[in-house]
Design an enzyme around this catalytic site. Structure first.
Site, mmCIF file in Angstrom:
data_model
loop_
_atom_site.group_PDB
_atom_site.id
_atom_site.type_symbol
_atom_site.label_atom_id
_atom_site.label_comp_id
_atom_site.label_asym_id
_atom_site.label_seq_id
_atom_site.Cartn_x
_atom_site.Cartn_y
_atom_site.Cartn_z
ATOM 1 N N SER A 16 -5.010 18.433 -2.648
ATOM 2 C CA SER A 16 -5.571 18.841 -1.356
ATOM 3 C C SER A 16 -5.864 20.340 -1.279
ATOM 4 O O SER A 16 -6.919 20.726 -0.764
ATOM 5 C CB SER A 16 -4.645 18.423 -0.211
ATOM 6 O OG SER A 16 -4.637 17.028 -0.089
ATOM 7 N N THR A 61 2.054 14.122 3.721
ATOM 8 C CA THR A 61 2.013 13.009 2.786
ATOM 9 C C THR A 61 3.419 12.434 2.605
ATOM 10 O O THR A 61 4.357 12.832 3.308
ATOM 11 C CB THR A 61 1.292 13.424 1.474
ATOM 12 O OG1 THR A 61 1.111 12.271 0.677
ATOM 13 C CG2 THR A 61 2.039 14.490 0.695
ATOM 14 N N LYS A 65 5.207 10.787 6.712
ATOM 15 C CA LYS A 65 4.143 10.414 7.651
ATOM 16 C C LYS A 65 4.681 9.793 8.950
ATOM 17 O O LYS A 65 4.018 9.846 9.976
ATOM 18 C CB LYS A 65 3.156 9.449 6.987
ATOM 19 C CG LYS A 65 2.268 10.122 5.955
ATOM 20 C CD LYS A 65 1.269 9.143 5.372
ATOM 21 C CE LYS A 65 0.440 9.813 4.291
ATOM 22 N NZ LYS A 65 -0.577 8.933 3.728
ATOM 23 N N ASP A 101 -6.451 8.231 6.994
ATOM 24 C CA ASP A 101 -6.426 7.473 5.733
ATOM 25 C C ASP A 101 -7.331 6.235 5.774
ATOM 26 O O ASP A 101 -8.121 6.005 4.860
ATOM 27 C CB ASP A 101 -4.997 7.022 5.401
ATOM 28 C CG ASP A 101 -4.115 8.175 4.946
ATOM 29 O OD1 ASP A 101 -4.646 9.120 4.347
ATOM 30 O OD2 ASP A 101 -2.898 8.115 5.187
ATOM 31 N N ALA A 129 -0.112 2.547 2.989
ATOM 32 C CA ALA A 129 -1.541 2.714 2.722
ATOM 33 C C ALA A 129 -2.305 1.454 3.123
ATOM 34 O O ALA A 129 -3.375 1.515 3.732
ATOM 35 C CB ALA A 129 -1.766 3.018 1.243
ATOM 36 N N ARG A 150 3.744 -8.881 -2.486
ATOM 37 C CA ARG A 150 4.899 -9.423 -3.229
ATOM 38 C C ARG A 150 5.970 -9.899 -2.247
ATOM 39 O O ARG A 150 6.454 -11.015 -2.345
ATOM 40 C CB ARG A 150 5.437 -8.307 -4.145
ATOM 41 C CG ARG A 150 6.643 -8.687 -4.929
ATOM 42 C CD ARG A 150 7.047 -7.579 -5.859
ATOM 43 N NE ARG A 150 7.405 -6.343 -5.139
ATOM 44 C CZ ARG A 150 7.789 -5.222 -5.712
ATOM 45 N NH1 ARG A 150 7.832 -5.140 -7.032
ATOM 46 N NH2 ARG A 150 8.102 -4.158 -4.994
ATOM 47 N N GLY A 237 -9.802 5.345 -6.138
ATOM 48 C CA GLY A 237 -9.367 5.930 -4.865
ATOM 49 C C GLY A 237 -9.915 7.313 -4.548
ATOM 50 O O GLY A 237 -9.581 7.885 -3.509
HETATM 51 P P1 ATR Z 1 2.228 3.287 0.066
HETATM 52 O O1 ATR Z 1 2.579 4.208 1.181
HETATM 53 O O2 ATR Z 1 1.552 3.953 -1.100
HETATM 54 O O3 ATR Z 1 1.476 2.095 0.538
HETATM 55 P P2 ATR Z 1 4.677 1.778 0.004
HETATM 56 O O4 ATR Z 1 4.668 1.786 1.492
HETATM 57 O O5 ATR Z 1 5.950 2.098 -0.712
HETATM 58 O O6 ATR Z 1 3.603 2.791 -0.579
HETATM 59 O O7 ATR Z 1 4.125 0.352 -0.486
HETATM 60 C C1 ATR Z 1 4.070 -0.012 -1.830
HETATM 61 C C2 ATR Z 1 3.379 -1.355 -1.948
HETATM 62 O O8 ATR Z 1 3.248 -1.676 -3.355
HETATM 63 C C3 ATR Z 1 4.141 -2.526 -1.333
HETATM 64 O O9 ATR Z 1 3.229 -3.475 -0.852
HETATM 65 C C4 ATR Z 1 4.909 -3.075 -2.541
HETATM 66 O O10 ATR Z 1 5.289 -4.436 -2.430
HETATM 67 P P3 ATR Z 1 6.685 -4.849 -1.685
HETATM 68 O O11 ATR Z 1 6.398 -4.752 -0.223
HETATM 69 O O12 ATR Z 1 6.926 -6.226 -2.142
HETATM 70 O O13 ATR Z 1 7.706 -3.849 -2.165
HETATM 71 C C5 ATR Z 1 3.860 -2.938 -3.617
HETATM 72 N N1 ATR Z 1 4.392 -2.939 -4.990
HETATM 73 C C6 ATR Z 1 5.081 -1.957 -5.595
HETATM 74 N N2 ATR Z 1 5.389 -2.306 -6.866
HETATM 75 C C7 ATR Z 1 4.865 -3.559 -7.059
HETATM 76 C C8 ATR Z 1 4.851 -4.479 -8.144
HETATM 77 N N3 ATR Z 1 5.438 -4.176 -9.309
HETATM 78 N N4 ATR Z 1 4.206 -5.667 -7.986
HETATM 79 C C9 ATR Z 1 3.604 -5.975 -6.819
HETATM 80 N N5 ATR Z 1 3.601 -5.162 -5.739
HETATM 81 C C10 ATR Z 1 4.224 -3.967 -5.848
#
Ligand code: ATR
Length: 273
Positions: A16, A61, A65, A101, A129, A150, A237
């Site tokens: 940034s 960030t 947030k 975002d 996100a 997941r 992205g």
């Molecule tokens: P961000 O702010 O970047 O969105 P976050 O809020 O920590 O980060 O979210 C991470 C996302 O990646 C979640 O949807 C997470 O799934 P879970 O809710 O089941 O934890 C997903 N994620 C992270 N590692 C993953 C993996 N190995 N396989 C599938 N989904 C994954």
């Protein structure tokens, strides 16, 4: 000199400052944008210090947030709906919180083409996100949105009470992949290039589907590589990152910045990839 910053942890690799300073320079503005590392345990003290320091605006960030909310006087509709703020402006002794975002993402996506009611969009992931993007798509487009995660309860929670939208498991999404015109990858799985994994298999993808990943470093995640193999139109992205920053710049200064200069500044930092 006007002072702007981005706060987060980690923050050392934030692009940034390079992106925003390029625009301040270009416009000949007497302003500077820095990054500030804040320790999680010191957030309340440090944010108060920052807000008392004469800063005009700042970005927030991960992981702050949500924690910034109690320090703000007013929020825009997307910040209110998502419970997360990435941009703050000081105006007339008040602090205003915004979330750029989701809108930034949508602007980037619409660089490919406009989204219509004929679009059926799959979002993989249900974290911060994903939520920002989901809300912008829900509020500013007429597309049908499916969220698959997941931990499927999070996707259910996100879409509940929204009649045009739904949740699926990752397995269901994989099986029904041909139904989607746009697939947005928001999970953090692709951040580790070594993992070389996509959250879903794209074997059932229809050629010409738009596949978009919110990650831009690495420039091509396993998800995007696989999508290309099946004939998808791909986007990483970078447009989201540039556009969320451009929207923040506009909130602070009232000036619509040159996005392609901002993009160049980021690409230079990334080593031209
Ligand atoms: P961000 O702010 O970047 O969105 P976050 O809020 O920590 O980060 O979210 C991470 C996302 O990646 C979640 O949807 C997470 O799934 P879970 O809710 O089941 O934890 C997903 N994620 C992270 N590692 C993953 C993996 N190995 N396989 C599938 N989904 C994954």
């Amino acid at each position: 000199m006007e002072k702007y910053v981005v706060i987060g942890n980690p923050i050392r690799h934030s692009l940034s400052p390079a992106m925003q300073n390029r625009i301040f320079q270009e416009l000949g503005m007497n302003a500077k944008y820095d990054s500030v590392l804040i320790e999680e345990a010191d957030f309340e003290t440090e944010i108060t210090r920052l807000m008392d320091s004469g800063v005009v605006g700042f970005n927030i960030t991960t992981p702050f947030k949500e924690r910034i909310l109690p320090f703000l006087d007013e929020l825009d509709s997307l910040a209110t709906a998502s419970g997360a703020v990435n941009t703050v402006l000081r105006k007339n002794k008040k602090w205003y919180g915004f979330n750029t975002d989701g809108k930034g993402y949508l602007e980037g996506l619409e660089e490919i083409r406009l989204i219509t009611e004929n679009d059926s969009i799959l979002i993989t992931g249900a974290g911060g996100a994903s939520k920002a993007i989901y809300l912008a798509l829900k509020n500013y487009t007429t597309a049908k949105i499916t969220v698959a995660n997941r931990t499927s309860e999070k996707a259910v929670e996100m879409t509940k009470n929204h009649s045009n939208h739904q949740a699926m498991t990752l397995d269901e999404a994989e099986k029904n992949l041909a139904d989607f015109t746009i697939i947005i990858q928001t999970t953090s799985i692709g951040l580790e290039a070594s993992k070389n994994k996509s959250p879903i298999s794209l074997a059932n993808l229809t050629k010409g589907t738009i596949c978009s990943d919110i990650i831009y470093n690495p420039a091509e995640t396993a998800f995007l590589k696989e999508a290309k193999k099946y004939g998808a139109i791909t986007q990483n992205g970078l447009p989201m990152f540039v556009n969320q920053g451009a929207l923040a710049f506009e909130i602070w200064t009232g000036v619509k910045p040159n996005r392609s200069l901002m993009k160049d500044a980021v690409l230079e930092q990334l080593g031209g990839n």
